[in-house]
Write a protein that holds these residues in place. Structure first.
Motif, short mmCIF file in Angstrom:
data_model
loop_
_atom_site.label_atom_id
_atom_site.label_comp_id
_atom_site.label_asym_id
_atom_site.label_seq_id
_atom_site.Cartn_x
_atom_site.Cartn_y
_atom_site.Cartn_z
N SER A 32 -83.02 -52.37 -4.07
CA SER A 32 -82.09 -50.38 -2.85
C SER A 32 -83.65 -49.15 -2.80
CB SER A 32 -80.99 -50.87 -3.20
OG SER A 32 -80.83 -50.06 -4.07
N LYS A 33 -82.48 -48.66 -2.07
CA LYS A 33 -83.00 -46.99 -1.93
C LYS A 33 -83.15 -46.24 -3.49
CE LYS A 33 -84.53 -46.35 2.48
NZ LYS A 33 -83.65 -44.84 3.65
N VAL A 34 -82.28 -46.25 -4.16
CA VAL A 34 -81.60 -45.99 -5.40
C VAL A 34 -82.18 -46.74 -6.10
CG1 VAL A 34 -79.54 -45.64 -6.16
CG2 VAL A 34 -79.48 -45.51 -4.18
N ALA A 35 -82.58 -47.59 -6.71
CA ALA A 35 -83.53 -48.73 -7.62
C ALA A 35 -84.49 -48.18 -7.41
CB ALA A 35 -82.72 -50.07 -7.16
N MET A 36 -85.21 -48.25 -6.09
CA MET A 36 -86.54 -47.65 -6.00
C MET A 36 -87.15 -46.52 -6.67
SD MET A 36 -89.39 -48.59 -4.59
CE MET A 36 -91.07 -47.91 -4.34
N ALA A 37 -85.80 -45.67 -6.05
CA ALA A 37 -86.00 -43.86 -6.63
C ALA A 37 -86.30 -43.94 -8.08
CB ALA A 37 -85.04 -43.40 -6.26
N ARG A 38 -85.00 -44.79 -8.89
CA ARG A 38 -84.86 -44.75 -10.35
C ARG A 38 -85.95 -45.10 -11.02
NH1 ARG A 38 -80.41 -47.72 -10.39
NH2 ARG A 38 -78.99 -46.64 -10.13
N ARG A 39 -86.39 -46.47 -10.49
CA ARG A 39 -87.88 -46.46 -10.72
C ARG A 39 -89.20 -46.08 -10.85
NH1 ARG A 39 -89.18 -53.20 -9.82
NH2 ARG A 39 -86.88 -54.58 -10.46
N MET A 40 -88.79 -45.22 -9.75
CA MET A 40 -89.90 -43.83 -9.68
C MET A 40 -89.59 -42.24 -10.36
SD MET A 40 -90.87 -44.36 -5.31
CE MET A 40 -91.95 -42.98 -5.40
N GLN A 41 -88.20 -42.98 -10.60
CA GLN A 41 -88.48 -41.31 -11.45
C GLN A 41 -88.61 -40.40 -10.73
OE1 GLN A 41 -90.48 -41.34 -14.94
NE2 GLN A 41 -88.91 -42.67 -16.04
N THR A 42 -87.54 -40.54 -9.55
CA THR A 42 -87.15 -39.63 -8.80
C THR A 42 -86.25 -39.76 -8.32
OG1 THR A 42 -88.66 -38.70 -6.65
CG2 THR A 42 -88.46 -40.70 -6.82
N THR A 43 -85.78 -38.73 -6.65
CA THR A 43 -84.81 -38.68 -5.67
C THR A 43 -84.99 -39.93 -5.32
OG1 THR A 43 -85.34 -36.62 -4.80
CG2 THR A 43 -83.80 -36.13 -6.54
N ARG A 44 -83.90 -39.57 -4.43
CA ARG A 44 -83.49 -40.79 -3.75
C ARG A 44 -84.10 -40.26 -2.22
NH1 ARG A 44 -79.55 -42.28 0.76
NH2 ARG A 44 -79.59 -44.17 1.91
N GLN A 45 -83.64 -39.34 -1.60
CA GLN A 45 -84.27 -37.92 -0.92
C GLN A 45 -86.32 -37.23 -0.27
OE1 GLN A 45 -81.91 -37.05 -2.74
NE2 GLN A 45 -80.25 -37.36 -1.68
N GLN A 46 -86.23 -37.82 -1.94
CA GLN A 46 -88.24 -37.54 -2.17
C GLN A 46 -88.42 -39.26 -1.57
OE1 GLN A 46 -90.72 -35.72 -2.88
NE2 GLN A 46 -92.16 -36.64 -2.50
N LEU A 47 -87.97 -40.09 -1.91
CA LEU A 47 -88.25 -41.55 -1.48
C LEU A 47 -87.74 -41.86 -0.04
CD1 LEU A 47 -88.77 -44.77 -2.02
CD2 LEU A 47 -86.67 -45.04 -2.36
N ASP A 48 -87.07 -40.91 0.55
CA ASP A 48 -87.10 -40.96 2.07
C ASP A 48 -87.81 -40.86 2.99
OD1 ASP A 48 -84.55 -42.54 1.66
OD2 ASP A 48 -83.29 -41.38 2.03
N ARG A 49 -88.12 -39.00 2.04
CA ARG A 49 -89.76 -38.56 2.61
C ARG A 49 -90.92 -39.62 2.29
NH1 ARG A 49 -87.26 -34.02 0.53
NH2 ARG A 49 -87.77 -34.39 -1.81
N LEU A 50 -91.03 -40.50 1.57
CA LEU A 50 -92.67 -40.86 1.53
C LEU A 50 -92.49 -42.59 2.52
CD1 LEU A 50 -93.97 -42.52 -0.19
CD2 LEU A 50 -92.99 -43.61 -1.79
N LEU A 51 -90.96 -42.35 2.83
CA LEU A 51 -90.58 -44.30 3.77
C LEU A 51 -90.84 -43.49 4.84
CD1 LEU A 51 -87.78 -46.32 1.51
CD2 LEU A 51 -91.02 -46.10 2.25
N ASP A 52 -91.12 -42.00 5.54
CA ASP A 52 -91.08 -41.75 6.02
C ASP A 52 -92.06 -41.51 7.36
OD1 ASP A 52 -90.98 -40.06 8.58
OD2 ASP A 52 -89.15 -38.21 8.13
N PRO A 53 -92.38 -42.24 8.25
CA PRO A 53 -93.95 -42.72 9.10
C PRO A 53 -94.20 -40.96 8.92
CG PRO A 53 -92.43 -43.53 9.92
CD PRO A 53 -91.98 -42.82 8.55
N ASN A 54 -93.40 -39.61 9.53
CA ASN A 54 -93.35 -38.95 10.23
C ASN A 54 -93.99 -37.62 9.73
OD1 ASN A 54 -93.23 -40.25 13.22
ND2 ASN A 54 -91.72 -40.02 13.11
N ASN A 55 -93.75 -38.19 8.52
CA ASN A 55 -93.45 -36.65 7.32
C ASN A 55 -94.65 -36.87 6.00
OD1 ASN A 55 -93.40 -34.71 4.98
ND2 ASN A 55 -91.01 -35.41 5.03
N PRO A 56 -96.15 -36.82 7.29
CA PRO A 56 -97.32 -37.32 6.06
C PRO A 56 -97.27 -35.80 4.69
CG PRO A 56 -97.81 -35.25 7.93
CD PRO A 56 -95.77 -35.23 7.68
#
Length: 79
Positions: A32-56
């Motif tokens: 899940s996004k929560v689990a992925m963010a935890r593994r990356m040691q970041t926030t879900r919001q940061q992960l959302d930015r990473l997964l957003d193709p319009n956010n360079p």
């Protein structure tokens, strides 16, 4: 080319491909996004930015963390 549109379009296409690959790897690993963010040691919001193709705005460090979190490695090359 003359209007600079090609370069911007290529950058967005690359970001979209990377975001799609990360999302696919998350799905393959049942993350899940929560689990992925935890593994990356970041926030879900940061992960959302990473997964957003319009956010360079994504750093190499973030890409490396994402790759490691799904058991992959990041490969970058100049063509």
């Amino acid at each position: 080319d003359q209007q600079g549109i090609r370069e911007e379009t290529e950058e967005l296409a690359i970001k979209e491909i990377i975001a799609d690959q990360i999302a696919a790897a998350m799905q393959e690993n049942g993350l899940s996004k929560v689990a992925m963010a935890r593994r990356m040691q970041t926030t879900r919001q940061q992960l959302d930015r990473l997964l957003d193709p319009n956010n360079p705005s994504v750093t190499l460090l973030t890409l490396q963390k994402a790759a490691k979190a799904v058991g992959r490695s990041l490969t970058i090359s100049l063509a």
